[in-house]
Design a protein around this motif. Sequence first.
Motif, PDB file in Angstrom:
ATOM      1  N   ALA A 130       0.847  -0.882   0.159  1.00 39.80           N
ATOM      2  CA  ALA A 130      -0.132  -0.024  -0.131  1.00 39.80           C
ATOM      3  C   ALA A 130       0.613   1.411  -0.109  1.00 39.80           C
ATOM      4  O   ALA A 130       0.582   2.415  -0.640  1.00 39.80           O
ATOM      5  N   VAL A 131       2.236   1.245   0.862  1.00 41.67           N
ATOM      6  CA  VAL A 131       2.582   2.418   1.006  1.00 41.67           C
ATOM      7  C   VAL A 131       3.428   2.548  -0.145  1.00 41.67           C
ATOM      8  O   VAL A 131       3.480   4.023  -0.237  1.00 41.67           O
ATOM      9  N   THR A 132       3.361   1.577  -1.043  1.00 37.75           N
ATOM     10  CA  THR A 132       5.610   1.629  -2.095  1.00 37.75           C
ATOM     11  C   THR A 132       4.202   2.141  -3.445  1.00 37.75           C
ATOM     12  O   THR A 132       4.770   2.795  -3.875  1.00 37.75           O
ATOM     13  N   LEU A 133       3.525   1.439  -3.429  1.00 40.22           N
ATOM     14  CA  LEU A 133       2.182   1.299  -4.517  1.00 40.22           C
ATOM     15  C   LEU A 133       1.181   2.243  -4.658  1.00 40.22           C
ATOM     16  O   LEU A 133       0.893   2.493  -6.106  1.00 40.22           O
ATOM     17  N   PHE A 134       0.440   2.457  -3.740  1.00 47.32           N
ATOM     18  CA  PHE A 134      -0.954   2.606  -3.549  1.00 47.32           C
ATOM     19  C   PHE A 134      -1.037   4.312  -3.062  1.00 47.32           C
ATOM     20  O   PHE A 134      -2.267   4.748  -3.397  1.00 47.32           O
ATOM     21  N   MET A 135       0.018   4.449  -2.680  1.00 41.15           N
ATOM     22  CA  MET A 135      -0.584   6.108  -2.278  1.00 41.15           C
ATOM     23  C   MET A 135      -0.186   7.532  -2.705  1.00 41.15           C
ATOM     24  O   MET A 135       0.518   7.316  -3.604  1.00 41.15           O
ATOM     25  N   PRO A 136      -1.331   7.658  -2.427  1.00 40.53           N
ATOM     26  CA  PRO A 136      -1.325   9.067  -3.698  1.00 40.53           C
ATOM     27  C   PRO A 136      -0.157  10.045  -3.229  1.00 40.53           C
ATOM     28  O   PRO A 136       0.267   9.826  -2.775  1.00 40.53           O
ATOM     29  N   GLY A 137      -0.934  10.765  -4.625  1.00 39.01           N
ATOM     30  CA  GLY A 137       0.062  11.944  -4.379  1.00 39.01           C
ATOM     31  C   GLY A 137       2.002  11.402  -5.826  1.00 39.01           C
ATOM     32  O   GLY A 137       2.400  12.345  -5.402  1.00 39.01           O
ATOM     33  N   GLY A 138       1.566  10.257  -6.170  1.00 34.50           N
ATOM     34  CA  GLY A 138       2.556   9.669  -7.196  1.00 34.50           C
ATOM     35  C   GLY A 138       2.049  10.943  -8.696  1.00 34.50           C
ATOM     36  O   GLY A 138       1.318  11.168  -8.851  1.00 34.50           O
ATOM     37  N   GLY A 139       3.449  11.221  -9.461  1.00 35.68           N
ATOM     38  CA  GLY A 139       3.216  10.984 -11.088  1.00 35.68           C
ATOM     39  C   GLY A 139       3.115  10.140 -12.089  1.00 35.68           C
ATOM     40  O   GLY A 139       2.842   8.957 -11.858  1.00 35.68           O
ATOM     41  N   TYR A 140       3.488  11.543 -13.276  1.00 39.44           N
ATOM     42  CA  TYR A 140       3.755  10.036 -14.114  1.00 39.44           C
ATOM     43  C   TYR A 140       5.048   8.479 -14.002  1.00 39.44           C
ATOM     44  O   TYR A 140       5.892   9.057 -13.559  1.00 39.44           O
ATOM     45  N   SER A 141       5.215   7.872 -15.061  1.00 38.74           N
ATOM     46  CA  SER A 141       6.333   6.999 -15.150  1.00 38.74           C
ATOM     47  C   SER A 141       7.189   7.620 -16.089  1.00 38.74           C
ATOM     48  O   SER A 141       7.349   7.626 -16.918  1.00 38.74           O
ATOM     49  N   SER A 142       8.111   7.966 -15.226  1.00 40.73           N
ATOM     50  CA  SER A 142       9.540   8.484 -14.995  1.00 40.73           C
ATOM     51  C   SER A 142      10.225   7.770 -16.259  1.00 40.73           C
ATOM     52  O   SER A 142      11.172   7.940 -17.169  1.00 40.73           O
ATOM     53  N   HIS A 143      10.157   6.071 -16.378  1.00 40.05           N
ATOM     54  CA  HIS A 143      11.366   4.875 -16.680  1.00 40.05           C
ATOM     55  C   HIS A 143      12.768   5.233 -16.791  1.00 40.05           C
ATOM     56  O   HIS A 143      13.656   4.966 -16.963  1.00 40.05           O
ATOM     57  N   ASN A 144      12.957   5.816 -15.189  1.00 39.28           N
ATOM     58  CA  ASN A 144      14.601   6.512 -14.973  1.00 39.28           C
ATOM     59  C   ASN A 144      14.696   5.666 -13.633  1.00 39.28           C
ATOM     60  O   ASN A 144      14.154   5.973 -12.857  1.00 39.28           O
ATOM     61  N   CYS A 145      15.803   5.400 -13.419  1.00 37.12           N
ATOM     62  CA  CYS A 145      15.698   4.448 -12.561  1.00 37.12           C
ATOM     63  C   CYS A 145      17.498   5.694 -11.943  1.00 37.12           C
ATOM     64  O   CYS A 145      18.837   4.715 -12.181  1.00 37.12           O
ATOM     65  N   VAL A 146      17.292   6.025 -10.830  1.00 41.33           N
ATOM     66  CA  VAL A 146      18.557   6.494 -10.433  1.00 41.33           C
ATOM     67  C   VAL A 146      19.648   5.282  -9.820  1.00 41.33           C
ATOM     68  O   VAL A 146      19.152   4.322  -8.669  1.00 41.33           O
ATOM     69  N   ILE A 147      21.068   5.885 -10.093  1.00 38.26           N
ATOM     70  CA  ILE A 147      22.104   4.530  -9.710  1.00 38.26           C
ATOM     71  C   ILE A 147      23.269   5.475  -8.608  1.00 38.26           C
ATOM     72  O   ILE A 147      23.945   6.039  -8.769  1.00 38.26           O
ATOM     73  N   ASN A 148      22.470   4.832  -7.574  1.00 35.81           N
ATOM     74  CA  ASN A 148      23.797   6.052  -6.247  1.00 35.81           C
ATOM     75  C   ASN A 148      24.693   5.495  -5.932  1.00 35.81           C
ATOM     76  O   ASN A 148      24.948   3.918  -5.081  1.00 35.81           O
ATOM     77  N   HIS A 149      25.871   5.771  -6.430  1.00 34.17           N
ATOM     78  CA  HIS A 149      27.558   5.172  -6.894  1.00 34.17           C
ATOM     79  C   HIS A 149      27.967   5.540  -5.188  1.00 34.17           C
ATOM     80  O   HIS A 149      28.212   4.778  -4.567  1.00 34.17           O
ATOM     81  N   ASP A 150      27.307   6.667  -4.075  1.00 25.27           N
ATOM     82  CA  ASP A 150      27.783   6.380  -2.950  1.00 25.27           C
ATOM     83  C   ASP A 150      26.493   5.155  -1.594  1.00 25.27           C
ATOM     84  O   ASP A 150      25.414   5.266  -1.188  1.00 25.27           O
ATOM     85  N   ILE A 151      27.147   3.997  -2.232  1.00 20.43           N
ATOM     86  CA  ILE A 151      26.482   2.670  -0.779  1.00 20.43           C
ATOM     87  C   ILE A 151      26.579   3.300   0.758  1.00 20.43           C
ATOM     88  O   ILE A 151      25.533   2.926   1.206  1.00 20.43           O
ATOM     89  N   ALA A 152      27.425   4.195   1.783  1.00 20.75           N
ATOM     90  CA  ALA A 152      27.061   4.727   2.294  1.00 20.75           C
ATOM     91  C   ALA A 152      25.891   5.860   3.077  1.00 20.75           C
ATOM     92  O   ALA A 152      25.748   5.222   4.102  1.00 20.75           O
ATOM     93  N   GLU A 153      25.711   6.439   1.761  1.00 16.66           N
ATOM     94  CA  GLU A 153      24.765   7.161   2.028  1.00 16.66           C
ATOM     95  C   GLU A 153      23.482   6.641   2.394  1.00 16.66           C
ATOM     96  O   GLU A 153      22.417   7.348   3.788  1.00 16.66           O
ATOM     97  N   PRO A 154      22.248   5.897   1.995  1.00 16.21           N
ATOM     98  CA  PRO A 154      21.184   5.642   2.623  1.00 16.21           C
ATOM     99  C   PRO A 154      21.299   5.847   4.580  1.00 16.21           C
ATOM    100  O   PRO A 154      20.892   5.737   4.875  1.00 16.21           O
ATOM    101  N   PHE A 155      22.269   4.668   4.838  1.00 17.20           N
ATOM    102  CA  PHE A 155      22.390   4.912   6.361  1.00 17.20           C
ATOM    103  C   PHE A 155      22.417   5.932   6.662  1.00 17.20           C
ATOM    104  O   PHE A 155      22.090   6.190   7.986  1.00 17.20           O
ATOM    105  N   ALA A 156      22.469   7.223   6.498  1.00 21.97           N
ATOM    106  CA  ALA A 156      22.715   8.581   6.966  1.00 21.97           C
ATOM    107  C   ALA A 156      21.827   9.253   6.872  1.00 21.97           C
ATOM    108  O   ALA A 156      21.905  10.657   7.240  1.00 21.97           O
TER     109      ALA A 156
END
Length: 444
Positions: free
Chosen positions: A53-79
């Motif tokens: 529900a939270v990841t796929l059905f929560m209101p407020g989304g936009g158009y399908s961008s067909h882009n995917c971010v590849i984050n090179h900083d593996i440690a970043e999400p831990f901060a």
Amino acid sequence: MFSAIFQDRIGFLITAAVAALALGFAGYKAARRYGTRPYAYAGLAAVLTAETAVTLFMPGGGYSSHNCVINHDIAEPFATAQGLLNLAMFVPIGFLGVLALRAVVPVIAGAAALSLVTELAQTLVPGIGRGCDSSDFLMNSLGGALGALAAWAYLRASRHEIKLNAHLRPTVIASGTVLALAAIAAGTWITPQHLDSTSLQFAGNDEKQAAQKAMNDAFGDRYSVANVQVQPPWQNSPGSLLIALADEQGNASLTWPDAKELTVTFETTDKTTSASFPVPGADEKKPVDADDAYEIAETYARRYFPAALSKSKHFVDPVGEKGELGWMVSWRRKNADGVLMPLRLDVQINTAGRISQLLTSSTEDPKDLPKVSVSQKTAEVTALKSITAEVKGTKLKVADSSLMAVERSGEWRAQWLVTFEDPAGETFLTVTYVDAATGKAESR
């Protein structure tokens, strides 16, 4: 962060909670019927429903961008708060999955597959529009693995029989199938965007102290910093500290790590409030014209930023269609060759005679700039040729050009900034810099 994500979505939260309870109850009844761990299956069904529900059905989304971010900083999400939230969301999935299935490897692989499918759906399915990010996949998968291992340790300590490598063969086959389908989808419909960082990060003591010092330098001890987040550099934009002031008195940003440019906003409407800054020595005088506004702003500048007044010219412009937001008083300085220096001061004086917004750059005037040898006309011709080659089929004309000092890779250069507009007079977003010494053009 929770309130920021789910604000104005009470209806969705209630619906998602009801759906999670309903499917949890269905999981309980099904498990009771077959006589295997009904409470574990009920919990697993509920958390899987909540995640979907939270990841796929929560209101407020936009158009399908067909882009995917590849984050090179593996440690970043831990901060980052978002990264830790993504991790925490999958911990119960891994934990309850192992309690229900009594298998570790399939649950870890299943959590990773669920995250992978979710990320692809977020960028491919119209109406979801939540974007695809490698950091989200990493943290989701790690959360699922941590939850699964915690459940394995709990069951082992409780003397329940469980094997780490149970159902290994079907797990490998299923995981390989999901990976193959994901690879086909990614290669066919998704464009990767490689970035060094993607999210706001938690601030350390150095960042918090720098934020408070910048506010003290600009306004004395009137304002306290409530929260600071770090925005990493992105493309051509520098890093910055995003500052929230105590008691919701406003917000600010400070370039980081140089701490040279401070932007502060106390008010954005014609309603004056106590959050705006009363200028010491101005006696709360209400300005009636541009001269009054300049007098107040100059009183402020002489006290807090006297260097900005040296050899500078000032400009006063009304803010708003009818000046209902007050006046913007700006100081700019040029060198002997007419190159605009980076030091600047913009002070917005509202109709109550207080400061509602501020922008200050304390960068020192660069020395030994290369000699200006490219004329304005030549720069405009060069810029127009350059932009025309990049945006073929779009007719543009030069709207304006100005000569300024610009820092490039740690070196200051004198460059012509050229802006464009289309035949209808609409501003074109891309600008072109032409080096005033070499004539080389670069569009941004």
